[in-house]
Scaffold this active site. Structure first.
Site, PDB file in Angstrom:
ATOM      1  N   HIS A 192       0.830  -1.204   0.000  1.00  0.00           N
ATOM      2  CA  HIS A 192       0.000   0.000   0.000  1.00  0.00           C
ATOM      3  C   HIS A 192       0.866   1.256   0.000  1.00  0.00           C
ATOM      4  O   HIS A 192       0.512   2.278  -0.566  1.00  0.00           O
ATOM      5  CB  HIS A 192      -0.918   0.036   1.235  1.00  0.00           C
ATOM      6  CG  HIS A 192      -1.922  -1.068   1.246  1.00  0.00           C
ATOM      7  ND1 HIS A 192      -3.265  -0.852   1.052  1.00  0.00           N
ATOM      8  CD2 HIS A 192      -1.778  -2.404   1.414  1.00  0.00           C
ATOM      9  CE1 HIS A 192      -3.901  -2.004   1.100  1.00  0.00           C
ATOM     10  NE2 HIS A 192      -3.027  -2.961   1.325  1.00  0.00           N
TER      11      HIS A 192
ATOM     12  N   ASP B 199      -6.305   5.654   1.455  1.00  0.00           N
ATOM     13  CA  ASP B 199      -6.179   4.240   1.110  1.00  0.00           C
ATOM     14  C   ASP B 199      -7.547   3.595   1.360  1.00  0.00           C
ATOM     15  O   ASP B 199      -8.298   4.030   2.233  1.00  0.00           O
ATOM     16  CB  ASP B 199      -5.121   3.595   2.011  1.00  0.00           C
ATOM     17  CG  ASP B 199      -4.888   2.138   1.657  1.00  0.00           C
ATOM     18  OD1 ASP B 199      -3.915   1.874   0.947  1.00  0.00           O
ATOM     19  OD2 ASP B 199      -5.676   1.261   2.096  1.00  0.00           O
TER      20      ASP B 199
END
Ligand code: UDP
Length: 477
Positions: free
Chosen positions: A19, A117
């Site tokens: 990520h 995210d």
């Protein structure tokens, strides 16, 4: 240049190497276009520090390698009793971080936008209370996003029905994507009565609250699903926010090479013929059992092909899968004499290889991958066909799209059983390296590589999508 305080974009990352890397790449894109960027990262609770040790060191390494990008560590909130389930603990930590994120946003003179995210969905509340426009950045593929967006509707309309875990390979028909075997859905939603599933559904249901969704993909790669997302058919009964396929945002191999000495495996590759090497690497976390390591070795041995293999220590206990592991003892793990027997055509690397450079190397001919989306994008951008062996997170879904939709790889049968057999390793390596089907894959990947470069070039679809996003950011102010 001194960043202008009027145009700061705050990126809220979650922990996890896969990520963080694309978040840093997004930051670089924004910086290139003159915006100021801060990446706000959560502090893991002390009780789970072990789980996030690799992420913490990844943040440090990424910060060191990208001095232009500022990182802000959001202070750790007070944690109630930690959840025994590490995944729910991670989500709890992110939820509790919303308070410190809100305070941080208030402390900045002016914020143009907040980019989240997908795991940081609770932070939509921080955006709402500060009046800052919120966007998501999805660091996996558009196909998975479409499936996630559809899931709240799916569960609401099949109430009382079976869980995915009890449906075997029954095919799920979701808009915009190929049929998905139920058993390939992520483990977090396999049991519809679980707390994890309930929590995911709440988060997926909130995605449409964002002003837009950036996706690390490119239109050519996922044309059908990008169209479906734009047509709004993936979220029945609600408008879908605009999607911006801005990828592939991946690390550039050359940059990485400048930073340190060249890795020994790259010099080894220099000495191998073009497209002759199978590269095996299973992401930042992927590790297989000791028995599986032996099967892979036997399969590689009998295939006769050249290979470069990243080996990690097997997890002793599945519950400790995400914990940092010690260096592997190759003498113990590999079949006796394996390294000697294959010394003229194989190399084993412990723990970590410079994947992007390896994939871009002319000697690399195929990639056995766990299908983490960064890995898929890196392979597509380098034009390397994939042998798909999904292991954790949403990788089984990625595998469905890579194989059935993008047609960029083949499946390693047995990925969902106890072992992938040596015979299967040999068979699929030969298929990709020797057969006509392998040749077709290579042609397809050559196209994927060309289209990836086109997408990012000035005036290319991903550049244009990025401009659209920036325009919307200005409008939103
Ligand atoms: N990676 C690497 N060397 C390794 C293992 C991983 O450089 O030995 C990099 C890889 O290039 C990719 C990232 O780590 O950029 C892994 O991301 P991905 O989404 O593929 O998988 P995850 O680690 O999130 O499961």
């Amino acid at each position: 240049a001194e960043p202008s305080p009027n145009s700061t974009v705050v990126l809220h990352a979650c922990l996890g190497v896969g990520h963080l890397i694309p978040m840093v790449e997004l930051a670089k894109q924004l910086l290139r276009r003159g915006l100021a960027v801060i990446i706000a990262v959560p502090t893991p609770p002390a009780s789970t520090a072990d789980y996030f040790a690799s992420s913490a060191s990844a943040v440090a390494a990424l910060a060191a390698a990208n001095p232009a990008v500022s990182f802000h560590h959001l202070p750790a909130p007070d944690y109630p009793a930690p959840d025994p389930d590490p995944f729910l603990q991670m989500l709890d930590a992110l939820r509790l971080t919303v308070l410190s994120l809100t305070a941080f946003l208030r402390s900045l003179p002016s914020v143009a936008g907040l980019v989240l995210d997908l795991f940081c969905g609770d932070a939509l509340d921080a955006a709402a209370s500060t009046g800052i426009p919120a966007y998501f950045y999805y660091t996996s593929c558009a196909g998975v996003l479409a499936a996630f967006l559809y899931l709240p509707h799916y569960f609401a309309t099949t109430e009382g029905g079976p869980s995915f875990k009890d449906m075997g390979k029954a095919l799920l028909q979701f808009p915009g994507v190929p049929p998905i075997p139920a058993s390939d859905m992520p483990h977090t939603v396999l049991d519809r009565t679980s707390r994890t599933c309930a929590s995911r559904i709440v988060h997926y249901g909130r995605i449409p609250e964002a002003r837009g969704v950036l996706i690390n993909t490119y239109e050519w790669l996922e044309a059908r699903v990008v169209r479906a997302l734009r047509d709004g058919v993936c979220v029945p009964g609600r408008p879908t926010p605009p999607v911006y396929p801005i990828g592939p945002l991946i690390v550039k191999g050359e940059e990485a090479a400048e930073e340190g000495e060249r890795h020994v495996c790259l010099s080894w590759l220099d000495a191998q013929p073009e497209r002759s090497v199978v590269f095996l690497c299973f992401g930042s976390l992927g590790a297989v059992s000791a028995a599986q390591i032996k099967e892979i070795a036997r399969g590689l041995g009998s295939s006769g092909h050249r290979f470069l293999w990243v080996v990690r220590s097997p997890p002793e206990d599945p519950a400790k899968f995400f914990l940092a592991r010690p260096e592997p003892d190759l003498d113990l793990l590999l079949p006796e004499g394996f390294l000697e027997r294959t010394s003229d055509r194989g190399m084993v690397v412990k723990m970590w290889a410079p994947q992007v450079e390896v994939l871009r190397h002319a000697a690399t001919g195929a990639f056995m991958t766990h299908c983490g989306w960064n890995s898929v994008l890196e392979a597509a951008s380098a034009g390397v066909p994939m042998l798909c062996w999904p292991m954790y997170a949403e990788q089984r879904l990625n595998k469905v799209f890579v194989v059935d939709e993008i047609k960029a790889g083949v499946v390693m049968d047995g990925y969902d059983e106890e072992l992938v057999r040596a015979e299967e390793v040999e068979k699929k390596v030969r298929l990709v390296m020797e057969s006509e089907e392998g040749e077709k894959l290579r042609e397809r990947l050559a196209m994927a590589k060309e289209k990836a470069a086109e997408a990012l070039a000035d005036g290319g679809p991903s550049s244009l999508a990025f401009e659209e996003f920036l325009k919307d950011l200005k409008l939103a102010k």
